[in-house]
Scaffold this active site. Structure first.
Site, short mmCIF file in Angstrom:
data_model
loop_
_atom_site.label_atom_id
_atom_site.label_comp_id
_atom_site.label_asym_id
_atom_site.label_seq_id
_atom_site.Cartn_x
_atom_site.Cartn_y
_atom_site.Cartn_z
CB SER A 1 -20.41 -17.78 -22.51
OG SER A 1 -21.39 -17.47 -22.92
CG HIS B 1 -20.28 -12.73 -21.54
ND1 HIS B 1 -20.94 -12.86 -22.02
CD2 HIS B 1 -19.61 -14.69 -22.64
CE1 HIS B 1 -21.69 -14.03 -22.74
NE2 HIS B 1 -20.59 -14.79 -23.11
CG HIS C 1 -25.91 -6.16 -26.28
ND1 HIS C 1 -25.90 -6.86 -27.81
CD2 HIS C 1 -25.43 -7.65 -25.45
CE1 HIS C 1 -25.22 -8.48 -27.33
NE2 HIS C 1 -25.51 -8.36 -26.28
NE ARG D 1 -30.35 -10.74 -22.90
CZ ARG D 1 -29.30 -11.03 -22.99
NH1 ARG D 1 -29.06 -12.27 -23.10
NH2 ARG D 1 -28.43 -9.69 -23.06
CG ASP E 1 -25.30 -9.23 -17.42
OD1 ASP E 1 -25.68 -10.09 -17.30
OD2 ASP E 1 -24.13 -8.32 -18.44
N1 NMX Z 1 -19.11 2.50 -20.86
C1 NMX Z 1 -17.58 2.41 -21.09
N2 NMX Z 1 -16.88 2.31 -22.61
C2 NMX Z 1 -18.07 1.73 -23.64
C3 NMX Z 1 -19.36 0.83 -23.03
C4 NMX Z 1 -19.94 1.36 -21.65
N3 NMX Z 1 -20.61 0.88 -21.34
N4 NMX Z 1 -20.17 -0.02 -23.73
C5 NMX Z 1 -18.57 0.87 -24.64
N5 NMX Z 1 -17.20 1.23 -24.25
C6 NMX Z 1 -16.55 2.04 -25.43
C7 NMX Z 1 -15.67 0.91 -25.40
O1 NMX Z 1 -15.21 -0.25 -24.12
C8 NMX Z 1 -14.78 0.53 -26.64
O2 NMX Z 1 -14.45 1.37 -25.92
P1 NMX Z 1 -12.30 1.20 -26.97
O3 NMX Z 1 -12.69 1.96 -28.08
O4 NMX Z 1 -11.51 2.35 -26.30
O5 NMX Z 1 -11.87 0.01 -26.52
C9 NMX Z 1 -15.78 1.59 -27.30
O6 NMX Z 1 -16.67 1.98 -26.40
C10 NMX Z 1 -16.48 1.17 -28.50
O7 NMX Z 1 -17.49 0.10 -27.89
P2 NMX Z 1 -18.10 -0.69 -29.13
O8 NMX Z 1 -18.05 -1.11 -30.23
O9 NMX Z 1 -19.95 0.20 -28.17
O10 NMX Z 1 -18.72 -1.98 -28.37
P3 NMX Z 1 -18.32 -3.76 -27.87
O11 NMX Z 1 -18.49 -4.43 -28.67
O12 NMX Z 1 -16.47 -3.11 -28.21
O13 NMX Z 1 -18.71 -4.26 -26.49
C11 NMX Z 1 -19.60 -4.84 -24.95
C12 NMX Z 1 -20.04 -4.20 -25.91
C13 NMX Z 1 -20.76 -4.98 -23.95
C14 NMX Z 1 -17.81 -5.57 -23.92
C15 NMX Z 1 -19.16 -3.43 -23.88
O14 NMX Z 1 -20.91 -1.89 -24.42
C16 NMX Z 1 -18.91 -2.69 -23.24
O15 NMX Z 1 -18.01 -3.24 -21.76
N6 NMX Z 1 -19.96 -2.80 -21.78
C17 NMX Z 1 -20.28 -2.77 -20.25
C18 NMX Z 1 -19.67 -4.46 -19.65
C19 NMX Z 1 -20.94 -5.32 -19.95
O16 NMX Z 1 -22.26 -4.90 -19.70
N7 NMX Z 1 -21.12 -6.52 -20.74
C20 NMX Z 1 -22.17 -7.46 -20.32
C21 NMX Z 1 -22.71 -7.67 -21.95
C22 NMX Z 1 -24.16 -8.51 -21.47
N8 NMX Z 1 -23.35 -9.53 -21.38
O17 NMX Z 1 -24.06 -10.45 -20.18
O18 NMX Z 1 -22.92 -10.62 -22.13
C1 MLT Z 2 -25.10 -12.60 -23.91
O1 MLT Z 2 -26.76 -13.18 -23.14
O2 MLT Z 2 -24.87 -13.49 -24.21
C2 MLT Z 2 -24.76 -10.97 -24.06
O3 MLT Z 2 -25.75 -10.13 -24.28
C3 MLT Z 2 -23.12 -10.90 -24.73
C4 MLT Z 2 -24.21 -10.80 -26.35
O4 MLT Z 2 -24.65 -11.23 -26.95
O5 MLT Z 2 -22.86 -11.01 -27.29
#
Ligand code: NMX
Ligand code: MLT
Length: 432
Positions: free
Chosen positions: A233, A263, A309, A318, A373
């Site tokens: 964002s 996100h 993350h 948080r 979250d």
């Molecule tokens: N559950 C299952 N798989 C996961 C998760 C999870 N919670 N976290 C990461 N992975 C997978 C991810 O999808 C990726 O798979 P692929 O290569 O097949 O696409 C692999 O692990 C490697 O990802 P990472 O390098 O660990 O994480 P990345 O930096 O790409 O993504 C998030 C970060 C936050 C997008 C990811 O951890 C996720 O999707 N978490 C669940 C959604 C979430 O909680 N988002 C909120 C973030 C905070 N916010 O408020 O914005």
């Molecule tokens: C945020 O608060 O924006 C989330 O934790 C996601 C991020 O920092 O990439």
């Protein structure tokens, strides 16, 4: 202490000379390199932009202007905004002046309500929020001044005015969306003698006889305010603003990114997942039941929302702060208890799943720990805010503070248009 507008005007000359000195002394220093994997992988880990409102340390989490988040969790959101923008914690006088400035800008034009009322009943609250902000673009002081031919050194002034204008109306619009979208009755007006967070809590119209919900809302608005500039964002908001689009265009764009499930929407998804879990097992699950449920989610190719993350490699402070609030005020709540059981089980489930992925030749999961979250929704649910598709709107009201502070600072510094060089797959094959 000086009021926000005056304090910011005071610090601009030093910000500008500091930046000029850094560029003169270190302009050609290399601070990051880019691998092919990073170019294909969402630029993860590349140090390529500057953000001074806050930093996110992988092993510590959010640090706002040098203060680790949990050391300033008692600040009210408007104090946080002052801190984000200037680097100073405001005193009582400066805080009250800012509260009055926000109250003076809290009137929502009638055409905003008309647009919201005309939207389909099943519109997502985030689409409503983004639409409400974009229709207010005609109010932009920046655009009016720009059209009159303002010089570059003045850009920050109407950006600050637009920022205050948007922050003034934002809780009113956000609470109005809640009441309209969920048939809760007419909007409740803003009260001038109440702080920004308590105003938002009150305008939602939920019963709060002890004042605990208002306390939670202040904490919530504090915790989500900023996460440096690289999150989706803030990054979109910054890029949009770098084209000299005004605060309304830029924040609306940023919030469209916050509305994605990877996100900000993860908080809605997270509570949904927890309620499904409780429904499946008829209440707080045992650790064993939860392990099976988590494995099922992962094996079906879904992410476990609230975990993992892009930057953090430890439990998000948080998350910890919200759990501390929960332990103090709602320790017996079953949804909150489930969140705690999830915390005991999911990191190990993710670790095991990551090992399986690696064996199958896939990327490891970089972080098994909870992010913000994973806990926030359970607290809101306890106080009667049960409509979880609304949760990202609360995140948005808070995150607008960080986005707006970053926009104003960047206009004061004359930060140029964001335009990185992209390359084609063919180019990487030939040159990588
Ligand atoms: N559950 C299952 N798989 C996961 C998760 C999870 N919670 N976290 C990461 N992975 C997978 C991810 O999808 C990726 O798979 P692929 O290569 O097949 O696409 C692999 O692990 C490697 O990802 P990472 O390098 O660990 O994480 P990345 O930096 O790409 O993504 C998030 C970060 C936050 C997008 C990811 O951890 C996720 O999707 N978490 C669940 C959604 C979430 O909680 N988002 C909120 C973030 C905070 N916010 O408020 O914005
Ligand atoms: C945020 O608060 O924006 C989330 O934790 C996601 C991020 O920092 O990439």
């Amino acid at each position: 202490m000086a009021k926000l507008q005056d304090r910011f005007a005071d610090i601009i000359p030093k910000m500008r000379t500091d930046q000029a000195a850094i560029l003169k002394e270190k302009g050609d220093k290399v601070i990051s390199e880019v691998t092919v994997k990073q170019a294909f992988g969402g630029m993860r880990g590349i140090k390529g932009m500057i953000c001074d409102t806050s930093v996110v340390e992988p092993d510590k989490g959010l640090i706002i202007r040098g203060h680790p988040l949990l050391t300033i969790q008692d600040l009210w959101p408007e104090e946080i905004f002052y801190l984000l923008l200037t680097g100073d914690k405001p005193d009582k006088e400066a805080t009250e002046a800012l509260q009055l400035d926000l109250a003076a800008r809290s009137h929502v034009p009638g055409y905003v309500w008309d647009v919201l009322e005309a939207m389909p009943d099943d519109s997502h609250p985030m689409a409503m929020l983004s639409a409400a902000i974009i229709v207010m673009e005609k109010e932009s002081a920046f655009r009016a001044w720009y059209d009159e031919g303002m010089t570059k050194d003045k850009y920050w002034l109407p950006m600050l005015e637009d920022g205050l204008r948007l922050l003034g109306v934002l809780p009113v619009i956000a609470a109005g969306i809640y009441r309209l979208r969920y048939d809760k009755g007419d909007p409740i007006p803003y009260m001038t003698n109440l702080d920004w967070g308590a105003n938002y809590a009150r305008m939602l119209g939920l019963p709060d006889p002890t004042g605990e919900f208002a306390k939670l809302m202040r904490l919530y608005l504090n915790f989500h305010c900023d996460h440096e500039g690289g999150n989706v964002s803030a990054n979109i908001c910054h890029t949009t603003g770098s084209a000299l689009s005004d605060v309304f265009y830029s924040v609306s764009a940023g919030l469209n990114g916050l509305a994605g499930p990877l996100h900000g929407l993860a908080n809605q998804e997270c509570l949904d997942w927890i309620l499904q879990l409780m429904d499946t097992f008829g209440g707080v699950p045992t650790e064993e039941e939860l392990r099976d449920f988590a494995d099922e989610t992962l094996d079906s190719g879904q992410v476990i929302p609230g975990y993992g993350h892009a930057v953090l490699r430890v439990t998000d402070p948080r998350f910890t702060g919200f759990v501390e609030f929960g332990r103090e005020y709602l320790a017996d709540d079953p949804v909150f208890q489930t969140v705690n059981t999830v915390f005991k089980v999911v990191p190990k489930a993710l670790e095991a799943f990551s090992a399986k992925r690696v064996k199958a030749g896939k990327n490891p999961i970089a972080n098994f720990w909870p992010n913000v979250d994973a806990s926030s929704g359970s607290l809101l649910f306890h106080y009667g805010l049960t409509e979880f598709p609304y949760y990202t709107v609360l995140f948005s009201v808070s995150r607008a503070m960080g986005m707006i502070a970053q926009l104003i600072i960047n206009r004061a510094l004359g930060t140029p248009l964001t335009r990185p060089k992209w390359v084609s797959t063919k180019w990487v094959k030939a040159n990588g």
